[in-house]
Design a protein around this motif. Structure first.
Motif, PDB file in Angstrom:
ATOM      1  N   LEU A  53      -2.044   6.637   3.025  1.00 51.09           N
ATOM      2  CA  LEU A  53      -1.587   7.100   1.712  1.00 51.09           C
ATOM      3  C   LEU A  53      -0.417   6.248   1.212  1.00 51.09           C
ATOM      4  CD1 LEU A  53      -1.808  10.988   2.140  1.00 51.09           C
ATOM      5  CD2 LEU A  53      -3.529   9.391   1.246  1.00 51.09           C
ATOM      6  N   ALA A  54       0.473   5.873   2.135  1.00 50.13           N
ATOM      7  CA  ALA A  54       1.613   5.034   1.759  1.00 50.13           C
ATOM      8  C   ALA A  54       1.141   3.636   1.360  1.00 50.13           C
ATOM      9  CB  ALA A  54       2.611   4.953   2.916  1.00 50.13           C
ATOM     10  N   ARG A  55       0.147   3.128   2.084  1.00 46.13           N
ATOM     11  CA  ARG A  55      -0.411   1.807   1.761  1.00 46.13           C
ATOM     12  C   ARG A  55      -1.060   1.830   0.374  1.00 46.13           C
ATOM     13  NH1 ARG A  55      -4.421  -1.456   3.589  1.00 46.13           N
ATOM     14  NH2 ARG A  55      -5.719   0.272   4.310  1.00 46.13           N
ATOM     15  N   ASN A  56      -1.743   2.908   0.046  1.00 48.05           N
ATOM     16  CA  ASN A  56      -2.331   3.023  -1.290  1.00 48.05           C
ATOM     17  C   ASN A  56      -1.244   3.027  -2.365  1.00 48.05           C
ATOM     18  OD1 ASN A  56      -4.937   3.003  -0.360  1.00 48.05           O
ATOM     19  ND2 ASN A  56      -5.288   5.201  -0.621  1.00 48.05           N
ATOM     20  N   ILE A  57      -0.141   3.730  -2.106  1.00 48.11           N
ATOM     21  CA  ILE A  57       0.967   3.726  -3.072  1.00 48.11           C
ATOM     22  C   ILE A  57       1.413   2.295  -3.343  1.00 48.11           C
ATOM     23  CG2 ILE A  57       3.426   4.273  -3.348  1.00 48.11           C
ATOM     24  CD1 ILE A  57       2.871   6.968  -1.979  1.00 48.11           C
ATOM     25  N   LEU A  58       1.596   1.547  -2.261  1.00 52.68           N
ATOM     26  CA  LEU A  58       2.066   0.166  -2.371  1.00 52.68           C
ATOM     27  C   LEU A  58       1.090  -0.691  -3.175  1.00 52.68           C
ATOM     28  CD1 LEU A  58       4.605  -0.934  -1.032  1.00 52.68           C
ATOM     29  CD2 LEU A  58       3.170  -1.797   0.827  1.00 52.68           C
ATOM     30  N   ILE A  59      -0.208  -0.586  -2.841  1.00 53.59           N
ATOM     31  CA  ILE A  59      -1.224  -1.462  -3.446  1.00 53.59           C
ATOM     32  C   ILE A  59      -1.473  -1.088  -4.909  1.00 53.59           C
ATOM     33  CG2 ILE A  59      -3.672  -2.138  -3.397  1.00 53.59           C
ATOM     34  CD1 ILE A  59      -3.546  -1.684  -0.311  1.00 53.59           C
ATOM     35  N   TYR A  60      -1.623   0.203  -5.188  1.00 49.64           N
ATOM     36  CA  TYR A  60      -2.104   0.618  -6.516  1.00 49.64           C
ATOM     37  C   TYR A  60      -0.994   1.054  -7.466  1.00 49.64           C
ATOM     38  CZ  TYR A  60      -6.307   0.435  -3.776  1.00 49.64           C
ATOM     39  OH  TYR A  60      -7.300  -0.001  -2.945  1.00 49.64           O
ATOM     40  N   ALA A  61       0.128   1.528  -6.918  1.00 48.27           N
ATOM     41  CA  ALA A  61       1.174   2.056  -7.797  1.00 48.27           C
ATOM     42  C   ALA A  61       2.505   1.326  -7.635  1.00 48.27           C
ATOM     43  CB  ALA A  61       1.363   3.550  -7.531  1.00 48.27           C
ATOM     44  N   GLU A  62       2.566   0.407  -6.661  1.00 43.51           N
ATOM     45  CA  GLU A  62       3.774  -0.381  -6.373  1.00 43.51           C
ATOM     46  C   GLU A  62       4.862   0.406  -5.659  1.00 43.51           C
ATOM     47  OE1 GLU A  62       5.216  -2.775  -9.630  1.00 43.51           O
ATOM     48  OE2 GLU A  62       3.163  -3.432 -10.097  1.00 43.51           O
ATOM     49  N   SER A  63       5.111   1.643  -6.112  1.00 49.47           N
ATOM     50  CA  SER A  63       6.120   2.440  -5.412  1.00 49.47           C
ATOM     51  C   SER A  63       5.829   3.928  -5.588  1.00 49.47           C
ATOM     52  CB  SER A  63       7.527   2.122  -5.929  1.00 49.47           C
ATOM     53  OG  SER A  63       7.670   2.588  -7.247  1.00 49.47           O
ATOM     54  N   LEU A 109     -11.997   2.886   2.979  1.00 48.10           N
ATOM     55  CA  LEU A 109     -12.064   3.947   3.997  1.00 48.10           C
ATOM     56  C   LEU A 109     -10.780   4.762   4.084  1.00 48.10           C
ATOM     57  CD1 LEU A 109     -13.886   2.074   6.918  1.00 48.10           C
ATOM     58  CD2 LEU A 109     -14.783   3.938   5.503  1.00 48.10           C
ATOM     59  N   GLY A 110      -9.744   4.334   3.341  1.00 52.00           N
ATOM     60  CA  GLY A 110      -8.442   4.999   3.457  1.00 52.00           C
ATOM     61  C   GLY A 110      -8.489   6.475   3.103  1.00 52.00           C
ATOM     62  N   LEU A 111      -8.922   6.777   1.885  1.00 51.24           N
ATOM     63  CA  LEU A 111      -8.937   8.184   1.443  1.00 51.24           C
ATOM     64  C   LEU A 111      -9.994   9.018   2.178  1.00 51.24           C
ATOM     65  CD1 LEU A 111      -8.342   7.879  -2.425  1.00 51.24           C
ATOM     66  CD2 LEU A 111      -6.709   8.630  -0.677  1.00 51.24           C
ATOM     67  N   PRO A 112     -11.270   8.562   2.246  1.00 49.60           N
ATOM     68  CA  PRO A 112     -12.257   9.390   2.963  1.00 49.60           C
ATOM     69  C   PRO A 112     -11.919   9.547   4.441  1.00 49.60           C
ATOM     70  CG  PRO A 112     -13.229   7.269   2.299  1.00 49.60           C
ATOM     71  CD  PRO A 112     -11.900   7.379   1.627  1.00 49.60           C
ATOM     72  N   GLY A 113     -11.365   8.485   5.028  1.00 49.34           N
ATOM     73  CA  GLY A 113     -10.969   8.568   6.440  1.00 49.34           C
ATOM     74  C   GLY A 113      -9.841   9.560   6.628  1.00 49.34           C
ATOM     75  N   ALA A 114      -8.844   9.494   5.741  1.00 50.74           N
ATOM     76  CA  ALA A 114      -7.704  10.413   5.835  1.00 50.74           C
ATOM     77  C   ALA A 114      -8.179  11.854   5.680  1.00 50.74           C
ATOM     78  CB  ALA A 114      -6.667  10.067   4.760  1.00 50.74           C
ATOM     79  N   ARG A 115      -9.109  12.060   4.743  1.00 48.43           N
ATOM     80  CA  ARG A 115      -9.627  13.423   4.524  1.00 48.43           C
ATOM     81  C   ARG A 115     -10.250  13.997   5.795  1.00 48.43           C
ATOM     82  NH1 ARG A 115     -13.403  15.871  -0.269  1.00 48.43           N
ATOM     83  NH2 ARG A 115     -14.935  14.283   0.258  1.00 48.43           N
ATOM     84  N   ARG A 116     -10.984  13.149   6.529  1.00 51.39           N
ATOM     85  CA  ARG A 116     -11.654  13.634   7.753  1.00 51.39           C
ATOM     86  C   ARG A 116     -10.677  13.943   8.880  1.00 51.39           C
ATOM     87  NH1 ARG A 116     -15.928   9.864   5.999  1.00 51.39           N
ATOM     88  NH2 ARG A 116     -14.873   8.136   7.025  1.00 51.39           N
ATOM     89  N   LEU A 117      -9.452  13.406   8.782  1.00 47.72           N
ATOM     90  CA  LEU A 117      -8.495  13.577   9.877  1.00 47.72           C
ATOM     91  C   LEU A 117      -7.657  14.851   9.757  1.00 47.72           C
ATOM     92  CD1 LEU A 117      -7.196   9.903  10.278  1.00 47.72           C
ATOM     93  CD2 LEU A 117      -8.771  11.135  11.795  1.00 47.72           C
TER      94      LEU A 117
END
Ligand SMILES: Nc1ncnc2c1ncn2[C@@H]1O[C@H](COP(=O)(O)OP(=O)(O)OP(=O)(O)O)[C@@H](O)[C@H]1O
Ligand SMILES: [Mg+2]
Length: 140
Positions: A53-63, A109-117
């Protein structure tokens, strides 16, 4: 294994804007989970969720921010991870939760993987206003 006493609560917030912030939130989130009594395998799952989730913030929203909330009371023990940003938002949430869907050439796989965990997983997102992902794991 140490168990948090009933009524124990912990909240830690991490500002995410560098890869070092992602690594730090992951490591500290793992430690919080271990302190709450989660087994190493489940604490690792929580750490993976935080880092995706933090990596997605960095990639898609910058912060943005990642908040880790741990609570042990009469209902049991759980950890909730809240990842929030004010980025572009996710226009098609169902698609974003599909294995292999990526707009950045990633594995998707970030979001679907996180959901399964985790046990509970919610995404609230509005185009151009940002995204909030909430993930909760209970100690069984
Ligand atoms: N915080 C966010 N803001 C805007 N869009 C997002 C955000 N998080 C995810 N997305 C969108 O959802 C898609 C799927 O995210 P997911 O994390 O599953 O895969 P990915 O980041 O593309 O690849 P990876 O497997 O490396 O994580 C992304 O490609 C992106 O389009
Ligand atoms: Mg991702």
């Amino acid at each position: 294994v140490t168990y948090a006493p009933p009524g124990h609560e912990i909240t830690r917030q991490f500002h995410i804007e560098t890869v070092a912030d992602v690594a730090n939130s992951r490591r500290q989130g793992m430690q919080i989970a271990m302190d709450m009594g989660f087994a190493r395998a489940d604490a690792t799952k929580i750490a993976v969720v935080i880092s995706e989730l933090a990596r997605n913030i960095l990639i898609y929203a910058e912060s943005g921010t990642v908040t880790v909330y741990g609570c042990a009371d009469l209902r049991g023990t759980h950890i909730t991870v809240i990842a929030e940003d004010s980025g572009p938002g996710i226009p098609e949430i169902e698609r974003a939760l599909t294995d292999g869907y990526s707009t950045s050439g990633g594995l998707g796989l970030g979001l679907p993987g996180a959901r399964r965990l985790v046990d509970e997983f919610y995404i609230r997102s509005k185009e151009n206003q940002g995204t909030t992902v909430t993930a909760t794991k209970w100690l069984h």
